[in-house]
Structures are given as structure tokens and as C-alpha cells.
Design a protein around this motif. Structure first.
Motif, PDB file in Angstrom:
ATOM      1  N   ILE A  40     -43.141  68.980-122.172  1.00 20.24           N
ATOM      2  CA  ILE A  40     -43.763  69.964-123.044  1.00 20.24           C
ATOM      3  C   ILE A  40     -43.653  69.492-124.479  1.00 20.24           C
ATOM      4  N   SER A  41     -44.773  69.553-125.193  1.00 22.10           N
ATOM      5  CA  SER A  41     -44.796  69.151-126.591  1.00 22.10           C
ATOM      6  C   SER A  41     -44.180  70.240-127.452  1.00 22.10           C
ATOM      7  N   VAL A  42     -43.335  69.838-128.370  1.00 24.40           N
ATOM      8  CA  VAL A  42     -42.682  70.797-129.252  1.00 24.40           C
ATOM      9  C   VAL A  42     -43.693  71.391-130.233  1.00 24.40           C
ATOM     10  N   SER A  43     -44.635  70.613-130.713  1.00 26.61           N
ATOM     11  CA  SER A  43     -45.549  71.068-131.764  1.00 26.61           C
ATOM     12  C   SER A  43     -46.611  72.031-131.252  1.00 26.61           C
ATOM     13  N   ASP A  44     -47.228  71.716-130.106  1.00 25.40           N
ATOM     14  CA  ASP A  44     -48.339  72.565-129.663  1.00 25.40           C
ATOM     15  C   ASP A  44     -48.158  73.143-128.260  1.00 25.40           C
ATOM     16  N   GLY A  45     -47.016  72.853-127.629  1.00 25.76           N
ATOM     17  CA  GLY A  45     -46.741  73.429-126.320  1.00 25.76           C
ATOM     18  C   GLY A  45     -47.522  72.820-125.179  1.00 25.76           C
ATOM     19  N   GLU A  46     -48.204  71.709-125.419  1.00 25.91           N
ATOM     20  CA  GLU A  46     -48.967  71.077-124.342  1.00 25.91           C
ATOM     21  C   GLU A  46     -48.022  70.653-123.226  1.00 25.91           C
ATOM     22  N   ILE A  47     -48.419  70.959-121.986  1.00 27.98           N
ATOM     23  CA  ILE A  47     -47.568  70.711-120.819  1.00 27.98           C
ATOM     24  C   ILE A  47     -48.217  69.691-119.891  1.00 27.98           C
ATOM     25  N   THR A  48     -47.390  68.833-119.347  1.00 29.52           N
ATOM     26  CA  THR A  48     -47.819  67.856-118.350  1.00 29.52           C
ATOM     27  C   THR A  48     -46.884  67.954-117.153  1.00 29.52           C
ATOM     28  N   TYR A  49     -47.467  67.939-115.949  1.00 25.47           N
ATOM     29  CA  TYR A  49     -46.681  67.974-114.716  1.00 25.47           C
ATOM     30  C   TYR A  49     -46.924  66.725-113.896  1.00 25.47           C
ATOM     31  N   GLY A  50     -45.886  66.294-113.182  1.00 28.50           N
ATOM     32  CA  GLY A  50     -46.083  65.254-112.187  1.00 28.50           C
ATOM     33  C   GLY A  50     -46.880  65.837-111.026  1.00 28.50           C
ATOM     34  N   GLU A  51     -47.672  64.994-110.379  1.00 28.91           N
ATOM     35  CA  GLU A  51     -48.554  65.481-109.323  1.00 28.91           C
ATOM     36  C   GLU A  51     -47.810  66.181-108.192  1.00 28.91           C
ATOM     37  N   SER A  52     -46.642  65.683-107.861  1.00 28.79           N
ATOM     38  CA  SER A  52     -45.935  66.205-106.688  1.00 28.79           C
ATOM     39  C   SER A  52     -45.321  67.590-106.901  1.00 28.79           C
ATOM     40  N   VAL A  53     -45.284  68.060-108.147  1.00 30.01           N
ATOM     41  CA  VAL A  53     -44.644  69.356-108.406  1.00 30.01           C
ATOM     42  C   VAL A  53     -45.622  70.412-108.908  1.00 30.01           C
ATOM     43  N   LYS A  54     -46.860  70.028-109.118  1.00 30.49           N
ATOM     44  CA  LYS A  54     -47.859  70.979-109.625  1.00 30.49           C
ATOM     45  C   LYS A  54     -47.973  72.174-108.685  1.00 30.49           C
ATOM     46  N   GLY A  55     -47.964  73.361-109.281  1.00 32.83           N
ATOM     47  CA  GLY A  55     -48.080  74.582-108.508  1.00 32.83           C
ATOM     48  C   GLY A  55     -46.766  75.126-107.993  1.00 32.83           C
ATOM     49  N   ARG A  56     -45.696  74.330-108.082  1.00 29.37           N
ATOM     50  CA  ARG A  56     -44.385  74.776-107.604  1.00 29.37           C
ATOM     51  C   ARG A  56     -43.352  74.865-108.723  1.00 29.37           C
ATOM     52  N   PHE A  57     -43.442  73.989-109.687  1.00 31.11           N
ATOM     53  CA  PHE A  57     -42.488  73.949-110.789  1.00 31.11           C
ATOM     54  C   PHE A  57     -43.154  74.452-112.071  1.00 31.11           C
ATOM     55  N   THR A  58     -42.348  75.083-112.913  1.00 30.54           N
ATOM     56  CA  THR A  58     -42.844  75.561-114.200  1.00 30.54           C
ATOM     57  C   THR A  58     -41.858  75.167-115.294  1.00 30.54           C
ATOM     58  N   VAL A  59     -42.353  74.464-116.294  1.00 31.81           N
ATOM     59  CA  VAL A  59     -41.511  74.085-117.433  1.00 31.81           C
ATOM     60  C   VAL A  59     -41.780  75.051-118.577  1.00 31.81           C
ATOM     61  N   SER A  60     -40.738  75.389-119.298  1.00 33.15           N
ATOM     62  CA  SER A  60     -40.887  76.275-120.450  1.00 33.15           C
ATOM     63  C   SER A  60     -39.815  75.938-121.482  1.00 33.15           C
ATOM     64  N   ARG A  61     -40.034  76.421-122.673  1.00 38.08           N
ATOM     65  CA  ARG A  61     -39.102  76.126-123.771  1.00 38.08           C
ATOM     66  C   ARG A  61     -38.919  77.360-124.622  1.00 38.08           C
ATOM     67  N   ASP A  62     -37.676  77.645-124.926  1.00 30.77           N
ATOM     68  CA  ASP A  62     -37.341  78.721-125.854  1.00 30.77           C
ATOM     69  C   ASP A  62     -37.234  78.085-127.234  1.00 30.77           C
ATOM     70  N   SER A  63     -38.234  78.293-128.071  1.00 30.81           N
ATOM     71  CA  SER A  63     -38.266  77.617-129.366  1.00 30.81           C
ATOM     72  C   SER A  63     -37.158  78.105-130.295  1.00 30.81           C
ATOM     73  N   ALA A  64     -36.741  79.349-130.129  1.00 37.40           N
ATOM     74  CA  ALA A  64     -35.690  79.890-130.993  1.00 37.40           C
ATOM     75  C   ALA A  64     -34.347  79.224-130.694  1.00 37.40           C
ATOM     76  N   GLN A  65     -34.086  78.982-129.422  1.00 34.72           N
ATOM     77  CA  GLN A  65     -32.820  78.380-129.011  1.00 34.72           C
ATOM     78  C   GLN A  65     -32.957  76.878-128.770  1.00 34.72           C
ATOM     79  N   ASN A  66     -34.197  76.365-128.857  1.00 36.39           N
ATOM     80  CA  ASN A  66     -34.464  74.945-128.575  1.00 36.39           C
ATOM     81  C   ASN A  66     -34.002  74.547-127.184  1.00 36.39           C
ATOM     82  N   THR A  67     -34.099  75.465-126.255  1.00 37.07           N
ATOM     83  CA  THR A  67     -33.642  75.234-124.887  1.00 37.07           C
ATOM     84  C   THR A  67     -34.841  75.006-123.972  1.00 37.07           C
TER      85      THR A  67
END
Length: 116
Positions: free
Chosen positions: A50-77
Motif C-alpha cells: 500500500i502506498s503511503v501517499s495515495d493509498g494505492e494497493i497491490t495484491y499478489g495474484e494468489s491472495v486476491k479476494g482473500r486477503f485485505t491490506v490496510s493502514r492506520d495513518s494516524a498510528q502508521n500501523t
């Protein structure tokens, strides 16, 4: 930049886990945060990023639809919600932070084991 990953463990097939990555140090220099995984004898592969500046997300093919990446910008987590886990998802999962070309920091890794 230092990265502390947590949340790995043992789960049955079809189950879920949530990984967490907490960065510290020069956090303002991070451009992209991500998760990669590696199985012994195989190359490390991208799971999600996930891009810090614009939130653009990229997934590996094998996990698409099953995994979700997210970021808490306030906590940088960074988080990785993994659903419908399968035995082939068994690996050591690494948190990464890309700062500039040639400079990527890696956490120690957290083991995810999925039993059939």
C-alpha cells in the motif's frame, strides 16, 4: 526504520488471521509499506502493498479476494487481514517498508501455519 510484525500462528484451513506491523524510527521517509512471504527454498513473494501517499494497493495474484491490506495513518500501523487461509499460505510473513530505490527495510517475520 524498524518494523515489528505480529499476529502469526497456527490456524486450520478456511480460518482467518490478522497480521500487524508497527514501524518506528524515520517513519516519514516510508513511501510504500507491504507484506511479503517466503517458504524455504523459494523466493520471497509479494502478498500486498500500500502506498503511503495515495493509498494505492497491490495484491499478489494468489491472495486476491482473500486477503485485505490496510493502514492506520494516524498510528502508521500496517495490517493484513487473511481470510479463507489455505495450506499453501503457510510461510513466514515479512513486513516491509520501501523508502527509496535500493532501500527497503524488513521486519523479522512472523510464521503463519495453515493445517489441512
Amino acid at each position: 526504520v524498524q518494523l515489528q510484525a505480529s499476529g502469526g500462528g497456527l490456524v486450520q484451513a478456511g480460518g482467518s488471521l490478522r497480521l500487524t506491523c508497527a514501524p518506528s524510527g524515520k517513519i516519514s521517509t516510508i513511501k510504500v509499506m507491504g507484506w511479503h512471504r517466503q517458504v524455504p527454498g523459494r523466493e520471497r513473494e509479494l502478498v500486498a502493498s500500500i502506498s503511503v501517499s495515495d493509498g494505492e494497493i497491490t495484491y499478489g495474484e494468489s491472495v486476491k479476494g482473500r486477503f485485505t491490506v490496510s493502514r492506520d495513518s494516524a498510528q502508521n500501523t500496517l495490517f493484513l487481514q487473511m481470510n479463507d487461509l489455505q495450506p499453501e499460505d503457510t510461510a513466514v510473513y515479512y513486513c516491509s517498508s520501501f523508502v527509496r530505490l535500493g532501500t527497503t527495510y524488513w521486519g523479522r517475520g512472523t510464521l503463519v501455519t495453515v493445517s489441512s
